[in-house]
Structure formats: structure tokens, C-alpha cells
Design a protein around this motif. Structure first.
Motif, PDB file in Angstrom:
ATOM      1  N   LEU A 155      38.370  36.412  17.326  1.00 34.04           N
ATOM      2  CA  LEU A 155      39.773  36.023  17.447  1.00 34.04           C
ATOM      3  C   LEU A 155      40.695  37.235  17.524  1.00 34.04           C
ATOM      4  O   LEU A 155      41.728  37.186  18.200  1.00 34.04           O
ATOM      5  N   LEU A 156      40.318  38.314  16.877  1.00 30.15           N
ATOM      6  CA  LEU A 156      41.090  39.546  17.008  1.00 30.15           C
ATOM      7  C   LEU A 156      41.071  40.013  18.461  1.00 30.15           C
ATOM      8  O   LEU A 156      42.111  40.367  19.026  1.00 30.15           O
ATOM      9  N   GLY A 157      39.894  39.986  19.060  1.00 32.35           N
ATOM     10  CA  GLY A 157      39.784  40.376  20.468  1.00 32.35           C
ATOM     11  C   GLY A 157      40.610  39.480  21.372  1.00 32.35           C
ATOM     12  O   GLY A 157      41.342  39.963  22.247  1.00 32.35           O
ATOM     13  N   LEU A 158      40.519  38.181  21.156  1.00 33.17           N
ATOM     14  CA  LEU A 158      41.310  37.249  21.971  1.00 33.17           C
ATOM     15  C   LEU A 158      42.802  37.458  21.747  1.00 33.17           C
ATOM     16  O   LEU A 158      43.603  37.380  22.686  1.00 33.17           O
TER      17      LEU A 158
ATOM     18  N   ALA B 140      42.353  26.286  23.832  1.00 35.32           N
ATOM     19  CA  ALA B 140      41.300  25.473  24.448  1.00 35.32           C
ATOM     20  C   ALA B 140      40.065  25.347  23.561  1.00 35.32           C
ATOM     21  O   ALA B 140      39.385  24.322  23.588  1.00 35.32           O
ATOM     22  N   ILE B 141      39.759  26.368  22.777  1.00 38.71           N
ATOM     23  CA  ILE B 141      38.521  26.327  21.986  1.00 38.71           C
ATOM     24  C   ILE B 141      38.713  25.842  20.555  1.00 38.71           C
ATOM     25  O   ILE B 141      37.735  25.531  19.880  1.00 38.71           O
TER      26      ILE B 141
ATOM     27  N   PHE C  25      35.437  23.220  16.107  1.00 37.28           N
ATOM     28  CA  PHE C  25      35.206  22.447  14.890  1.00 37.28           C
ATOM     29  C   PHE C  25      34.001  21.531  15.081  1.00 37.28           C
ATOM     30  O   PHE C  25      33.109  21.458  14.237  1.00 37.28           O
ATOM     31  N   HIS C  26      33.961  20.866  16.218  1.00 38.46           N
ATOM     32  CA  HIS C  26      32.864  19.937  16.492  1.00 38.46           C
ATOM     33  C   HIS C  26      31.538  20.675  16.716  1.00 38.46           C
ATOM     34  O   HIS C  26      30.487  20.184  16.312  1.00 38.46           O
ATOM     35  N   VAL C  27      31.600  21.836  17.323  1.00 32.18           N
ATOM     36  CA  VAL C  27      30.386  22.647  17.494  1.00 32.18           C
ATOM     37  C   VAL C  27      29.839  23.053  16.125  1.00 32.18           C
ATOM     38  O   VAL C  27      28.632  22.985  15.877  1.00 32.18           O
TER      39      VAL C  27
END
Length: 149
Positions: free
Chosen positions: A30-33, A44-45, A50-52
Motif C-alpha cells: 500500500l505504501l508503493g501504491l 478497486a482492490i 477482504f473476500h480473498v
């Protein structure tokens, strides 16, 4: 942007100290994103992740059944025990509390940060397991409703 970077780095570092590599990797991803300003990707993710995660947990929990460790007869005998009754009740209560936690986390980041720090401290200081963030947040949600804070 700087605040986001610092917060994610602190979470990653604390997670590294606590040996919670899943949280380290998640924080760094998330830091990279965030540094790439990929907000649409994060949007989008967020829900599918959560479901994954739940899917992976369910696979882990169902593997003993898939490996033939249990059969209908032994499961049937076990399901009429007090332990099974308490387990069903505990599962119900924890699922209910978890639902409350999931609803509070996106709106109150301080709850997420607090339960994350608490979890990391438990892992670091008492060999705790880095699980239960959603349940802990659910406890906060219920307590805040009861005590109006």
C-alpha cells in the motif's frame, strides 16, 4: 502524502519487529501504491481483498476435512457434545461482533491503528497471534455504543 508514508512505514516497521510478515507486506504494498498515487487501484482492490483473505482462511480451515481427517460418524458424535455447543455459540457471537468491527474500521481509522498496535504488542510481548483485528474493532464498536464514546 507524507503523513500516509510515515504511518505505513511505522506499521511496516512495527510489524517487522513483531514478525507479522503479512502486515509488513500489506503495508509496503500500500505504501508503493500510495507513492504511485494509485488511488483507483486501491479503491478497486479494497473490497475484493477482504473476500480473498476470507477465502484463504477458509481453505486453511477446511484442509483437514479435505484430507479425510473427519468422517460423518465422528463429526456427528462430536457435534452433540458441550464443546460443540459452546463452539457454535462462540462462532455466532464472534461473527456478530466481527460484523460490527467491519462496519467501524473504514470510518474510524484510529480504531484500526489502535487494534493493530495492540495486536502487534501482543505478538511481540506475549507470543500472541496476529489475528482478530476485526473482532477487536467489533468489541470497540459495541463498547462505544454501550458507553456512547
Amino acid at each position: 502524502m507524507l503523513h500516509t508514508t510515515i504511518i505505513l512505514l511505522v506499521i511496516a516497521l512495527l510489524s517487522l519487529v513483531a514478525k507479522d510478515l503479512v502486515l509488513v507486506y500489506a503495508s509496503l504494498l500500500l505504501l508503493g501504491l500510495s507513492l504511485l498515487k494509485a488511488v483507483p487501484v486501491m479503491d478497486a482492490i479494497q473490497k475484493p481483498m477482504f473476500h480473498v483473505g476470507l477465502f484463504c482462511l477458509m481453505v486453511f480451515l477446511l484442509i483437514p476435512i479435505a484430507k479425510g481427517k473427519y468422517d460423518f460418524i465422528s463429526l456427528g458424535k462430536e457435534m452433540v457434545s458441550w464443546k460443540a455447543t459452546i463452539a457454535i455459540l462462540a462462532g455466532f457471537i464472534i461473527s456478530y461482533v466481527g460484523g460490527k468491527g467491519l462496519s467501524i474500521l473504514p470510518d474510524q481509522p484510529v480504531v484500526f491503528i489502535g487494534v493493530t498496535i495492540g495486536t502487534l504488542l501482543a505478538v511481540l510481548l506475549s507470543n500472541g497471534l496476529p489475528a482478530g483485528l476485526i473482532i477487536a474493532a467489533g468489541c470497540i464498536a459495541l463498547l462505544s455504543r454501550i458507553f456512547n464514546f
